[in-house]
Design an enzyme around this catalytic site. Structure first.
Site, PDB file in Angstrom:
ATOM      1  N   LYS A 153       0.844  -1.188   0.000  1.00  0.00           N
ATOM      2  CA  LYS A 153       0.000   0.000   0.000  1.00  0.00           C
ATOM      3  C   LYS A 153       0.885   1.244   0.000  1.00  0.00           C
ATOM      4  CE  LYS A 153      -4.276  -1.639   0.273  1.00  0.00           C
ATOM      5  NZ  LYS A 153      -5.349  -1.289  -0.700  1.00  0.00           N
ATOM      6  N   LYS A 250     -13.741  -7.002  -7.940  1.00  0.00           N
ATOM      7  CA  LYS A 250     -14.119  -7.144  -6.537  1.00  0.00           C
ATOM      8  C   LYS A 250     -15.633  -7.319  -6.455  1.00  0.00           C
ATOM      9  CE  LYS A 250     -10.446  -4.372  -4.373  1.00  0.00           C
ATOM     10  NZ  LYS A 250     -10.166  -3.075  -3.680  1.00  0.00           N
ATOM     11  N   ASP A 302      -6.480 -11.893   0.722  1.00  0.00           N
ATOM     12  CA  ASP A 302      -5.792 -12.139   1.991  1.00  0.00           C
ATOM     13  C   ASP A 302      -6.516 -11.565   3.200  1.00  0.00           C
ATOM     14  OD1 ASP A 302      -5.362  -9.476   1.370  1.00  0.00           O
ATOM     15  OD2 ASP A 302      -3.302  -9.434   2.100  1.00  0.00           O
TER      16      ASP A 302
END
Length: 331
Positions: A153, A250, A302
């Site tokens: 990130k 997603k 994850d």
């Protein structure tokens, strides 16, 4: 014959192991919606994460589901989900619960219902490093250096130092990064040069969705440029050509597994690579994504690995190797 079905809608809070930071902020819990459908002695479940970036909240998703209770309990199908609900997270939880319910009622696993030609196999998932200082991210990368794929990130200022520190700490690990729209068009070339220097394979949503026209002038790059906030459903694909080489599918953006599979089909037909991603949630939210993961170049499921605890039973992880969900969980 009328369907006799019961709907339950619950808000659950799952503690994160420590905290989790991206360019937009930090959280210490995963806030999820769980939908449960009971029919003819069978139970189907689904989980989703309403996301503020898309102007969705827990309360709004629950209100939408409870407001559509009569239609849902009367027997609405997966084909009806996007008609009776207009919030993607609510659609996702209901759609996935309907897939699971059908699997339980028919004794047919979801992978067969979805038309896969063979039983799902384990996949390698990325493991995400939260946004921090270069020093702290390097320490986290060193601890996770045994994992084959790390997702980093980033947040703009200091990203070059973060990448170099992480690469030094994990010299043999594959790296992908997620800027969460934090980069600016004027800095794009320099950021991508730092990615090339540190052997980054994929950059997820480098620019704000409204600024991604700047990606059209890049030409061919060695790094896959992946759309996330810019890619929700099939209707977005025509805007992404020439800018992105991959899309992050997603279920909380598409509104469920049904539309996620349709988006993956359409994207691959148009030459995009597929990444399957997730919000921060439990194994129940990851389980439908494992179906899409069977065709993805990059898997990022994850969520449970970042929680202090998961559902029981949950998905089995052997390091970063993610196994198919147990039927007692979903599917």
């Amino acid at each position: 014959m009328a369907v006799s079905r019961k709907l339950s809608v619950d808000h659950e809070s799952w503690p994160i192991a420590g905290s989790f930071s991206i360019s937009r902020g930090t959280k210490t819990t995963a806030e999820v919606i769980k939908v449960t459908l009971e029919q003819d002695g069978a139970t189907g479940v689904g989980e989703s994460v309403p996301y503020a970036r898309y102007n969705e909240t827990i309360d709004a998703a629950m209100d939408a589901l409870n407001g559509a209770r009569a239609q849902i309990e009367a027997g609405c199908s997966r084909a009806d989900v996007h008609r009776v609900l207009n919030l993607h997270a609510a659609q996702n939880a209901l759609d996935c619960a309907l897939w699971d319910l059908e699997a339980k009622l028919t004794g047919t696993p979801v992978w067969q219902l979805a038309g896969l030609d063979k039983e799902p196999e384990p996949v390698i998932t990325a493991y995400t490093l939260s946004l921090e200082t270069p020093e702290k991210m390097a320490e986290a990368a060193a601890r996770a250096s045994g994992r084959p794929l790390l997702k980093i990130k980033l947040g703009g200022d200091g990203d070059h130092e973060r990448l170099r520190a992480i690469r030094d700490a994990a010299p043999d690990t594959r790296l992908i990064i997620d800027a969460n729209e934090a980069w600016k068009p004027a800095d794009l070339d320099n950021h991508l040069a730092a990615c090339a220097e540190t052997a980054v394979e994929l950059v997820e949503q480098p620019l704000p969705a409204g600024d991604d026209d700047a990606l059209g002038g890049l030409g061919k790059t060695d790094v896959l440029i992946c759309a996330d906030e810019s890619a929700h459903g099939k209707e977005d694909l025509h805007k992404l050509a020439g800018k992105y080489s991959a899309i992050n599918v997603k279920l909380d953006k598409t509104g469920g597994l049904t539309e996620a599979l349709a988006l993956a089909d359409a994207a691959q037909d148009q030459g995009f690579e597929i990444m399957i991603g997730c919000m921060l949630a439990t194994s129940l939210a990851m389980a439908p994504g494992h179906i899409v993961a069977q065709r993805a170049r990059v898997v990022d499921l994850d969520g449970p690995l970042l929680l202090a605890r998961d559902r029981d039973p949950g998905i089995r992880f052997d390091g970063s190797l993610m196994y198919p969900p147990p039927p007692a969980l979903w599917g």
